[in-house]
Design a protein around this motif. Sequence first.
Motif, PDB file in Angstrom:
ATOM      1  N   GLN A 126       6.303   0.603  -6.627  1.00 62.74           N
ATOM      2  CA  GLN A 126       6.657  -0.636  -7.528  1.00 62.74           C
ATOM      3  C   GLN A 126       6.172  -0.341  -8.900  1.00 62.74           C
ATOM      4  OE1 GLN A 126       4.180  -2.794  -4.177  1.00 62.74           O
ATOM      5  NE2 GLN A 126       6.093  -3.834  -3.721  1.00 62.74           N
ATOM      6  N   ASP A 127       5.282   0.461  -8.560  1.00 58.51           N
ATOM      7  CA  ASP A 127       4.102   0.403 -10.315  1.00 58.51           C
ATOM      8  C   ASP A 127       5.568   0.775 -10.876  1.00 58.51           C
ATOM      9  OD1 ASP A 127       1.830  -0.877  -9.020  1.00 58.51           O
ATOM     10  OD2 ASP A 127       1.347   1.536  -8.710  1.00 58.51           O
ATOM     11  N   VAL A 128       6.163   2.132 -10.639  1.00 58.27           N
ATOM     12  CA  VAL A 128       6.824   2.560 -11.868  1.00 58.27           C
ATOM     13  C   VAL A 128       8.217   1.812 -11.840  1.00 58.27           C
ATOM     14  CG1 VAL A 128       8.730   4.812 -11.524  1.00 58.27           C
ATOM     15  CG2 VAL A 128       6.619   4.426 -10.576  1.00 58.27           C
ATOM     16  N   LEU A 129       8.600   0.864 -11.399  1.00 62.48           N
ATOM     17  CA  LEU A 129       9.540  -0.281 -11.699  1.00 62.48           C
ATOM     18  C   LEU A 129       9.400  -1.449 -11.892  1.00 62.48           C
ATOM     19  CD1 LEU A 129      11.544   0.498  -8.131  1.00 62.48           C
ATOM     20  CD2 LEU A 129      12.396   1.179 -10.377  1.00 62.48           C
ATOM     21  N   VAL A 149       4.342 -11.195   5.769  1.00 64.06           N
ATOM     22  CA  VAL A 149       5.606 -10.941   5.949  1.00 64.06           C
ATOM     23  C   VAL A 149       6.133 -10.348   5.800  1.00 64.06           C
ATOM     24  CG1 VAL A 149       7.207 -12.807   5.983  1.00 64.06           C
ATOM     25  CG2 VAL A 149       5.327 -14.278   5.975  1.00 64.06           C
ATOM     26  N   ARG A 150       7.502  -9.724   6.079  1.00 61.24           N
ATOM     27  CA  ARG A 150       7.650  -8.453   5.751  1.00 61.24           C
ATOM     28  C   ARG A 150       9.055  -9.200   5.967  1.00 61.24           C
ATOM     29  NH1 ARG A 150       3.081  -5.840   6.767  1.00 61.24           N
ATOM     30  NH2 ARG A 150       2.495  -4.078   5.233  1.00 61.24           N
ATOM     31  N   PRO A 151      10.044  -9.886   5.791  1.00 60.87           N
ATOM     32  CA  PRO A 151      11.587 -10.317   5.601  1.00 60.87           C
ATOM     33  C   PRO A 151      11.936  -8.847   5.602  1.00 60.87           C
ATOM     34  CG  PRO A 151      10.744 -10.882   4.132  1.00 60.87           C
ATOM     35  CD  PRO A 151       9.375 -10.568   4.442  1.00 60.87           C
ATOM     36  N   TRP A 152      13.408  -8.957   6.565  1.00 57.63           N
ATOM     37  CA  TRP A 152      14.635  -7.910   6.948  1.00 57.63           C
ATOM     38  C   TRP A 152      15.741  -9.128   5.883  1.00 57.63           C
ATOM     39  CZ3 TRP A 152      14.737  -2.897   7.663  1.00 57.63           C
ATOM     40  CH2 TRP A 152      15.286  -2.480   7.750  1.00 57.63           C
ATOM     41  N   PRO A 153      16.218  -7.871   4.964  1.00 54.68           N
ATOM     42  CA  PRO A 153      16.443  -6.360   4.250  1.00 54.68           C
ATOM     43  C   PRO A 153      14.539  -6.216   3.304  1.00 54.68           C
ATOM     44  CG  PRO A 153      17.626  -7.515   3.771  1.00 54.68           C
ATOM     45  CD  PRO A 153      17.457  -8.443   4.360  1.00 54.68           C
ATOM     46  N   ARG A 154      13.841  -5.269   3.948  1.00 59.00           N
ATOM     47  CA  ARG A 154      13.223  -4.901   2.905  1.00 59.00           C
ATOM     48  C   ARG A 154      13.340  -4.649   2.264  1.00 59.00           C
ATOM     49  NH1 ARG A 154      10.008  -3.661   8.155  1.00 59.00           N
ATOM     50  NH2 ARG A 154       9.572  -5.189   9.408  1.00 59.00           N
ATOM     51  N   TYR A 155      13.177  -5.284   1.068  1.00 58.62           N
ATOM     52  CA  TYR A 155      13.436  -4.477  -0.839  1.00 58.62           C
ATOM     53  C   TYR A 155      11.876  -3.625  -1.393  1.00 58.62           C
ATOM     54  CZ  TYR A 155      17.471  -7.064  -0.167  1.00 58.62           C
ATOM     55  OH  TYR A 155      19.151  -7.688   0.367  1.00 58.62           O
ATOM     56  N   PRO A 156      12.033  -3.076  -0.988  1.00 55.95           N
ATOM     57  CA  PRO A 156      10.857  -2.106  -2.094  1.00 55.95           C
ATOM     58  C   PRO A 156      10.805  -3.040  -3.110  1.00 55.95           C
ATOM     59  CG  PRO A 156      12.593  -0.167  -2.209  1.00 55.95           C
ATOM     60  CD  PRO A 156      12.696  -1.855  -1.837  1.00 55.95           C
ATOM     61  N   THR A 157      10.797  -3.508  -3.795  1.00 55.13           N
ATOM     62  CA  THR A 157      10.840  -4.079  -5.284  1.00 55.13           C
ATOM     63  C   THR A 157       9.763  -5.714  -4.790  1.00 55.13           C
ATOM     64  OG1 THR A 157      12.911  -4.858  -5.240  1.00 55.13           O
ATOM     65  CG2 THR A 157      12.130  -3.094  -6.419  1.00 55.13           C
ATOM     66  N   ASN A 158       9.673  -5.499  -3.706  1.00 56.72           N
ATOM     67  CA  ASN A 158       9.529  -7.788  -4.013  1.00 56.72           C
ATOM     68  C   ASN A 158       8.849  -7.772  -2.229  1.00 56.72           C
ATOM     69  OD1 ASN A 158      11.620  -7.815  -2.315  1.00 56.72           O
ATOM     70  ND2 ASN A 158      11.896 -10.092  -3.457  1.00 56.72           N
ATOM     71  N   PRO A 180       0.218  -0.960  -0.212  1.00 53.16           N
ATOM     72  CA  PRO A 180      -0.654  -0.181   0.133  1.00 53.16           C
ATOM     73  C   PRO A 180       0.613   1.110  -0.025  1.00 53.16           C
ATOM     74  CG  PRO A 180       0.307  -0.716   2.056  1.00 53.16           C
ATOM     75  CD  PRO A 180       1.053  -1.913   1.257  1.00 53.16           C
ATOM     76  N   GLY A 181       0.184   2.633  -0.594  1.00 53.21           N
ATOM     77  CA  GLY A 181       1.333   3.745  -0.297  1.00 53.21           C
ATOM     78  C   GLY A 181       2.132   3.606  -0.934  1.00 53.21           C
ATOM     79  N   VAL A 182       3.098   5.086  -0.605  1.00 49.87           N
ATOM     80  CA  VAL A 182       4.171   5.484  -2.083  1.00 49.87           C
ATOM     81  C   VAL A 182       4.863   4.132  -2.284  1.00 49.87           C
ATOM     82  CG1 VAL A 182       5.911   6.578  -1.654  1.00 49.87           C
ATOM     83  CG2 VAL A 182       4.009   7.664  -0.432  1.00 49.87           C
ATOM     84  N   VAL A 183       5.211   3.100  -1.748  1.00 52.05           N
ATOM     85  CA  VAL A 183       5.763   2.053  -1.776  1.00 52.05           C
ATOM     86  C   VAL A 183       5.547   0.900  -2.924  1.00 52.05           C
ATOM     87  CG1 VAL A 183       7.119  -0.022  -1.313  1.00 52.05           C
ATOM     88  CG2 VAL A 183       7.145   1.547   0.621  1.00 52.05           C
ATOM     89  N   GLY A 184       3.896   0.167  -2.493  1.00 56.73           N
ATOM     90  CA  GLY A 184       3.466   0.232  -4.282  1.00 56.73           C
ATOM     91  C   GLY A 184       3.008   1.473  -4.788  1.00 56.73           C
ATOM     92  N   LEU A 185       3.390   2.771  -5.154  1.00 51.54           N
ATOM     93  CA  LEU A 185       3.649   3.111  -6.413  1.00 51.54           C
ATOM     94  C   LEU A 185       4.622   3.549  -6.636  1.00 51.54           C
ATOM     95  CD1 LEU A 185       1.962   6.849  -5.116  1.00 51.54           C
ATOM     96  CD2 LEU A 185       1.193   4.634  -6.370  1.00 51.54           C
ATOM     97  N   VAL A 199      14.161  -8.404 -14.776  1.00 47.32           N
ATOM     98  CA  VAL A 199      15.696  -8.692 -13.670  1.00 47.32           C
ATOM     99  C   VAL A 199      15.014  -9.833 -13.025  1.00 47.32           C
ATOM    100  CG1 VAL A 199      16.676  -5.915 -14.172  1.00 47.32           C
ATOM    101  CG2 VAL A 199      15.173  -7.101 -11.956  1.00 47.32           C
ATOM    102  N   ALA A 200      13.760  -9.963 -12.722  1.00 47.33           N
ATOM    103  CA  ALA A 200      13.053 -10.702 -11.767  1.00 47.33           C
ATOM    104  C   ALA A 200      12.531 -12.783 -12.450  1.00 47.33           C
ATOM    105  CB  ALA A 200      12.359 -10.550 -10.891  1.00 47.33           C
ATOM    106  N   GLY A 201      12.751 -12.696 -13.484  1.00 45.68           N
ATOM    107  CA  GLY A 201      12.085 -13.997 -14.151  1.00 45.68           C
ATOM    108  C   GLY A 201      10.651 -13.180 -14.604  1.00 45.68           C
ATOM    109  N   GLY A 202      10.502 -12.059 -14.880  1.00 48.11           N
ATOM    110  CA  GLY A 202       8.739 -11.901 -15.428  1.00 48.11           C
ATOM    111  C   GLY A 202       7.666 -11.803 -14.175  1.00 48.11           C
ATOM    112  N   CYS A 203       8.878 -11.682 -12.827  1.00 44.05           N
ATOM    113  CA  CYS A 203       7.863 -11.099 -11.283  1.00 44.05           C
ATOM    114  C   CYS A 203       7.099 -10.295 -11.598  1.00 44.05           C
ATOM    115  CB  CYS A 203       8.686 -11.255 -10.240  1.00 44.05           C
ATOM    116  SG  CYS A 203       8.095 -10.850  -8.547  1.00 44.05           S
ATOM    117  N   ASN A 204       5.572 -10.165 -11.271  1.00 42.14           N
ATOM    118  CA  ASN A 204       5.121  -9.097 -11.477  1.00 42.14           C
ATOM    119  C   ASN A 204       4.883  -8.438  -9.314  1.00 42.14           C
ATOM    120  OD1 ASN A 204       4.089  -8.452 -14.516  1.00 42.14           O
ATOM    121  ND2 ASN A 204       4.003 -10.453 -13.274  1.00 42.14           N
ATOM    122  N   ALA A 205       5.387  -8.019  -9.426  1.00 44.57           N
ATOM    123  CA  ALA A 205       5.769  -7.986  -7.476  1.00 44.57           C
ATOM    124  C   ALA A 205       4.643  -7.242  -7.187  1.00 44.57           C
ATOM    125  CB  ALA A 205       6.930  -7.801  -6.505  1.00 44.57           C
ATOM    126  N   ASN A 206       3.542  -6.028  -7.343  1.00 42.93           N
ATOM    127  CA  ASN A 206       3.175  -4.896  -7.426  1.00 42.93           C
ATOM    128  C   ASN A 206       1.957  -5.277  -7.964  1.00 42.93           C
ATOM    129  OD1 ASN A 206       3.003  -5.129 -10.113  1.00 42.93           O
ATOM    130  ND2 ASN A 206       3.216  -3.104 -10.573  1.00 42.93           N
TER     131      ASN A 206
END
Length: 226
Positions: free
Chosen positions: A159-162, A196-205, A152-157, A169-176
């Motif tokens: 993800q949309d941009v990236l 689940v939000r494992p650490w480190p938290r990469y905004p892409t996925n 949600p929020g800014v991170v989701g936006l 680079v991630a084998g067709g992954c649509n993380a958003n």
Amino acid sequence: MTTTAETNSRLESRAGRFFARYYDAMTARAEEKWGRPLRTLMFSELTGTVLEVGAGSGANLPYYAKARALTAVEPASEMRGKLLRRAEEVELDVEVVDAWAERLPLPDDTYDTVVCTLVLCTVVDLPAALSEIRRVLKPGGQLVFFEHVRSPGVVGLLQDVLAPLWRRVAGGCNANRRLLGALRDAGFQVRVHEVVRPWPRYPTNTPYVRGTAVPLPLTAVRDRRG
């Protein structure tokens, strides 16, 4: 117009070989830290006939402690080679099938449980894949999943941009991907067990969602859609 088959073929040739070769090494740290406990939690109590869609190199196979039989679907040839070798190492009866999630060569009403872990983000035609999962589930069966969902929020936006770059680079992954809504649209009743939000938290996925989804009766689906 690019077809699903053409897109899947490109993913196999461009990203499939790379991921098959290095995926286990790239995820080894996460597997040690939180992957193994999660797999135990999700799969150790599953019984009856199980279908795993996008089984990859077979990381889940050792955790099906009570299942009667497993069908493992994997379209990427190099991943499937690793999957076949790992299937020989477990006591469970495993059938490995070369197929895409959007077109499962399996009979209707066959499986007590369908499992998807980090695969629904990569399918090209998500509604078709969910329709196929619904078709092969027995009445009263369930989908057990652990998948990316759009933040949600800014991170989701972000993800949309990236998203276009990340897919490359991630084998067709649509993380958003808005997976929970897609499941409901496909006629499933969804229960989220854990975000689940494992650490480190990469905004892409991140985040990931662990949950179950049960197909609603077709009459209920028609009523929901109006």
